[in-house]
Write a protein that holds these residues in place. Structure first.
Motif, PDB file in Angstrom:
ATOM      1  N   LEU A   4       0.835  -1.189   0.000  1.00 28.39           N
ATOM      2  CA  LEU A   4       0.000   0.000   0.000  1.00 28.39           C
ATOM      3  C   LEU A   4       0.875   1.246   0.000  1.00 28.39           C
ATOM      4  CD1 LEU A   4      -2.720  -0.895   2.658  1.00 28.39           C
ATOM      5  CD2 LEU A   4      -2.825  -1.181   0.191  1.00 28.39           C
ATOM      6  N   SER A   5       0.422   2.270  -0.722  1.00 28.43           N
ATOM      7  CA  SER A   5       1.131   3.541  -0.699  1.00 28.43           C
ATOM      8  C   SER A   5       0.907   4.200   0.661  1.00 28.43           C
ATOM      9  CB  SER A   5       0.617   4.458  -1.810  1.00 28.43           C
ATOM     10  OG  SER A   5      -0.689   4.903  -1.506  1.00 28.43           O
ATOM     11  N   GLU A   8      -2.668   5.447   0.784  1.00 33.20           N
ATOM     12  CA  GLU A   8      -3.617   4.343   0.962  1.00 33.20           C
ATOM     13  C   GLU A   8      -3.603   3.847   2.398  1.00 33.20           C
ATOM     14  OE1 GLU A   8      -3.268   2.585  -3.588  1.00 33.20           O
ATOM     15  OE2 GLU A   8      -2.018   1.749  -2.008  1.00 33.20           O
ATOM     16  N   CYS A  12      -6.698   3.823   4.998  1.00 33.35           N
ATOM     17  CA  CYS A  12      -7.125   2.540   5.571  1.00 33.35           C
ATOM     18  C   CYS A  12      -7.099   2.556   7.094  1.00 33.35           C
ATOM     19  CB  CYS A  12      -6.260   1.399   5.049  1.00 33.35           C
ATOM     20  SG  CYS A  12      -6.606   0.962   3.349  1.00 33.35           S
ATOM     21  N   TRP A  37     -11.189   6.384  -3.923  1.00 24.16           N
ATOM     22  CA  TRP A  37     -10.186   5.834  -4.839  1.00 24.16           C
ATOM     23  C   TRP A  37      -9.115   5.062  -4.052  1.00 24.16           C
ATOM     24  CZ3 TRP A  37      -9.356   4.679  -9.697  1.00 24.16           C
ATOM     25  CH2 TRP A  37      -8.060   4.408 -10.101  1.00 24.16           C
ATOM     26  N   HIS A  38      -8.599   5.670  -2.977  1.00 23.41           N
ATOM     27  CA  HIS A  38      -7.570   5.009  -2.176  1.00 23.41           C
ATOM     28  C   HIS A  38      -8.104   3.720  -1.538  1.00 23.41           C
ATOM     29  CE1 HIS A  38      -4.474   7.898  -2.766  1.00 23.41           C
ATOM     30  NE2 HIS A  38      -5.048   8.869  -2.073  1.00 23.41           N
ATOM     31  N   LEU A  39      -9.339   3.750  -1.060  1.00 21.12           N
ATOM     32  CA  LEU A  39      -9.921   2.533  -0.478  1.00 21.12           C
ATOM     33  C   LEU A  39     -10.081   1.447  -1.540  1.00 21.12           C
ATOM     34  CD1 LEU A  39     -12.582   3.952   2.001  1.00 21.12           C
ATOM     35  CD2 LEU A  39     -10.508   2.683   2.586  1.00 21.12           C
ATOM     36  N   SER A  40     -10.572   1.824  -2.712  1.00 19.14           N
ATOM     37  CA  SER A  40     -10.746   0.842  -3.792  1.00 19.14           C
ATOM     38  C   SER A  40      -9.414   0.221  -4.196  1.00 19.14           C
ATOM     39  CB  SER A  40     -11.402   1.487  -5.007  1.00 19.14           C
ATOM     40  OG  SER A  40     -12.708   1.870  -4.715  1.00 19.14           O
ATOM     41  N   ALA A  41      -8.397   1.066  -4.334  1.00 24.23           N
ATOM     42  CA  ALA A  41      -7.069   0.561  -4.706  1.00 24.23           C
ATOM     43  C   ALA A  41      -6.522  -0.361  -3.615  1.00 24.23           C
ATOM     44  CB  ALA A  41      -6.117   1.726  -4.952  1.00 24.23           C
ATOM     45  N   SER A  42      -6.750   0.012  -2.372  1.00 21.72           N
ATOM     46  CA  SER A  42      -6.284  -0.802  -1.246  1.00 21.72           C
ATOM     47  C   SER A  42      -6.992  -2.145  -1.211  1.00 21.72           C
ATOM     48  CB  SER A  42      -6.521  -0.069   0.078  1.00 21.72           C
ATOM     49  OG  SER A  42      -5.806   1.143   0.101  1.00 21.72           O
ATOM     50  N   LYS A  45      -5.488  -4.328  -3.874  1.00 20.63           N
ATOM     51  CA  LYS A  45      -4.167  -4.817  -3.502  1.00 20.63           C
ATOM     52  C   LYS A  45      -4.236  -5.888  -2.415  1.00 20.63           C
ATOM     53  CE  LYS A  45      -1.550  -0.672  -4.690  1.00 20.63           C
ATOM     54  NZ  LYS A  45      -0.696   0.415  -4.147  1.00 20.63           N
TER      55      LYS A  45
END
Length: 63
Positions: A4-5, A8, A12, A37-42, A45
């Motif tokens: 995770l970035s 992100e 989280c 967006w950050h939650l979806s990407a997390s 991943k």
């Protein structure tokens, strides 16, 4: 699995603490869409589908 970035991870951690997307956006000075967006990407991943699963999987993603 991708790590995770920093952004992100911040989103989280706040989501795990029970903050809403609006509260997270306000705390991190982001738009609600950016939080989403950050939650979806997390989730992608971590291969999870919901906020409920974050606590179980977050430790493995940041190691």
């Amino acid at each position: 699995m991708d790590r995770l970035s920093t952004a992100e991870l911040s989103v989280c951690e706040l989501a795990m603490s029970g903050s809403t997307n609006r509260q997270i956006a306000e705390q991190l000075f982001l738009s609600i869409k950016t939080v989403e967006w950050h939650l979806s990407a997390s989730y992608a991943k971590l291969r999870i589908r919901s906020r409920k699963e974050l606590g179980e999987h977050l430790g493995a993603a940041v190691e």
